[in-house]
Design a protein around this motif. Structure first.
Motif, mmCIF file in Angstrom:
data_model
loop_
_atom_site.group_PDB
_atom_site.id
_atom_site.type_symbol
_atom_site.label_atom_id
_atom_site.label_comp_id
_atom_site.label_asym_id
_atom_site.label_seq_id
_atom_site.Cartn_x
_atom_site.Cartn_y
_atom_site.Cartn_z
ATOM 1 N N VAL A 217 0.859 -1.183 0.000
ATOM 2 C CA VAL A 217 0.000 0.000 0.000
ATOM 3 C C VAL A 217 0.897 1.234 0.000
ATOM 4 O O VAL A 217 1.599 1.488 0.987
ATOM 5 C CB VAL A 217 -0.932 0.030 1.228
ATOM 6 C CG1 VAL A 217 -1.906 1.203 1.130
ATOM 7 C CG2 VAL A 217 -1.694 -1.286 1.361
ATOM 8 N N PRO A 218 0.922 2.008 -1.080
ATOM 9 C CA PRO A 218 1.804 3.180 -1.118
ATOM 10 C C PRO A 218 1.394 4.225 -0.083
ATOM 11 O O PRO A 218 0.212 4.355 0.266
ATOM 12 C CB PRO A 218 1.599 3.725 -2.544
ATOM 13 C CG PRO A 218 1.009 2.598 -3.316
ATOM 14 C CD PRO A 218 0.202 1.800 -2.342
ATOM 15 N N GLY A 219 2.376 4.969 0.413
ATOM 16 C CA GLY A 219 2.084 6.044 1.339
ATOM 17 C C GLY A 219 1.285 7.150 0.656
ATOM 18 O O GLY A 219 1.508 7.468 -0.521
ATOM 19 N N MET A 220 0.362 7.737 1.390
ATOM 20 C CA MET A 220 -0.486 8.798 0.850
ATOM 21 C C MET A 220 -1.030 9.606 2.022
ATOM 22 O O MET A 220 -1.984 9.214 2.682
ATOM 23 C CB MET A 220 -1.632 8.190 0.025
ATOM 24 C CG MET A 220 -2.441 9.199 -0.756
ATOM 25 S SD MET A 220 -3.789 8.392 -1.654
ATOM 26 C CE MET A 220 -2.887 7.230 -2.673
ATOM 27 N N ALA A 221 -0.406 10.737 2.300
ATOM 28 C CA ALA A 221 -0.773 11.519 3.481
ATOM 29 C C ALA A 221 -2.262 11.868 3.535
ATOM 30 O O ALA A 221 -2.875 11.775 4.618
ATOM 31 C CB ALA A 221 0.085 12.786 3.545
#
Length: 331
Positions: A217-221
């Motif tokens: 799961v890519p980081g995504m603020a």
């Protein structure tokens, strides 16, 4: 009674070698769906390879603020993990809404990605079903199809994809990691789930013996204020009539790089790209939300019994967008 042999894998390579060498074999993880389909004579393997001892239960941080989730991590453990609840609340919400506590304690994340449709004609084991028996026909087309898909359908299949957590994973551009006879592979989640077209029995691009080992799961603020909303006939762990996962970053009342995905209305977890295109750079107001929802459902192909889903999906999208832009993700 059909005899089925059973073995327990001690390592990933051994599990893959055993299954790939025998076309009648299959992997067994939590078994919350597979055992039901075995009992109903929908799946007919002659050998099951239990993979529950494999070291695939991790929930790990990634340098970009994302996560790597092992395929054998249980849904309950992922839903309760602080890093999931804080960074990706819509994932935790989808997991809790996806099944009872007992099932979440057994069901694995990799198994959830591979679960089969709940279409009654597929699961009864006898009705014509192109997904179960290619070229036999689709009983749902002219049958009882109230819960069936309106997006991504074909003349050969209108079965709805059942997963809840795959919907926020689709919005987050997750990646599915596998190990197989040809080594390690990584699939973009939108490529991992196939639309039925004229081959509805092919649901994924993986080969026999290829094992899902993890979900990246890519980081995504902005996902810290994400939301998952599920609409169903009853509150007690029913499958979605429609659901929406949303990440809606904003600046000065204008929508940024929005992420939307739909469940319950399509043959796969559905990325709402038409709606995203309308929303990006637009003001965050009800008129914009309604226009985006109409655009996404414009290609819907409905039947007399499931036509309500197109309207319901639009209303659900508008509700999510209004809620998240007004208050952020509900606790």
């Amino acid at each position: 009674m059909r005899p089925i042999s059973y073995s327990r894998a001690g390592d990933i390579a051994g599990a893959i070698a055993t299954v790939s060498s025998d076309p009648t074999s299959d992997f067994l993880a939590g078994g919350t769906t597979e055992i039901d389909l075995l009992r109903q004579n929908v799946l007919l393997p002659r050998r099951l390879v239990d993979i529950n001892d494999l070291p695939l239960t991790q929930i790990e941080d990634r340098p970009d603020g994302g996560l790597y989730i092992g395929a054998l991590a249980r849904m309950s453990d992922v839903a309760e993990a602080p890093m999931v609840r804080e960074r990706f609340p819509m994932m935790a919400q989808a997991l809790v809404l996806g099944a009872s506590a007992q099932l979440r304690n057994m069901a694995s994340m990799g198994g959830n990605m591979m679960q089969r449709t709940r279409c009654g004609y597929f699961r009864d084991g006898v009705s014509p079903c192109n997904k179960r028996e290619p070229a036999s026909g689709c009983s749902a087309l002219d049958g009882f199809n109230r819960g069936h898909a309106v997006l991504g359908v074909s003349d050969h299949c209108i079965a709805t994809h059942p997963s809840d957590v795959a919907v926020p994973l689709m919005a987050l551009d997750a990646r599915i990691h596998t190990e197989g006879p040809r080594g390690r592979r990584v699939y973009a989640i939108d490529d991992f789930f196939l639309q039925p077209g004229d081959t509805p029995h092919l649901e994924h691009p993986i080969e026999h013996g290829e094992l899902v080992v993890g979900i990246e799961v890519p980081g995504m603020a902005p996902a810290r204020t994400s939301m998952y909303l599920k609409v169903r006939d009853r509150e007690s762990y029913e499958f979605a009539l429609t659901s929406v996962a949303a990440v809606v970053p904003m600046a000065d009342g204008v929508i940024g790089d929005v992420r939307l995905a739909l469940g319950g209305v399509a043959t796969k977890p559905w990325r709402a790209r038409r709606a995203e295109e309308v929303l990006r750079g637009a003001p965050a107001d009800r008129e914009t939300f309604a226009r985006a929802a109409r655009e996404e459902l414009a290609p819907a192909r409905t039947t007399r019994l499931n036509a309500f889903k197109a309207e319901l999906a639009q209303r659900t999208m508008v509700r999510v967008l209004e809620t998240i832009t007004a208050t952020g993700s509900p606790s």
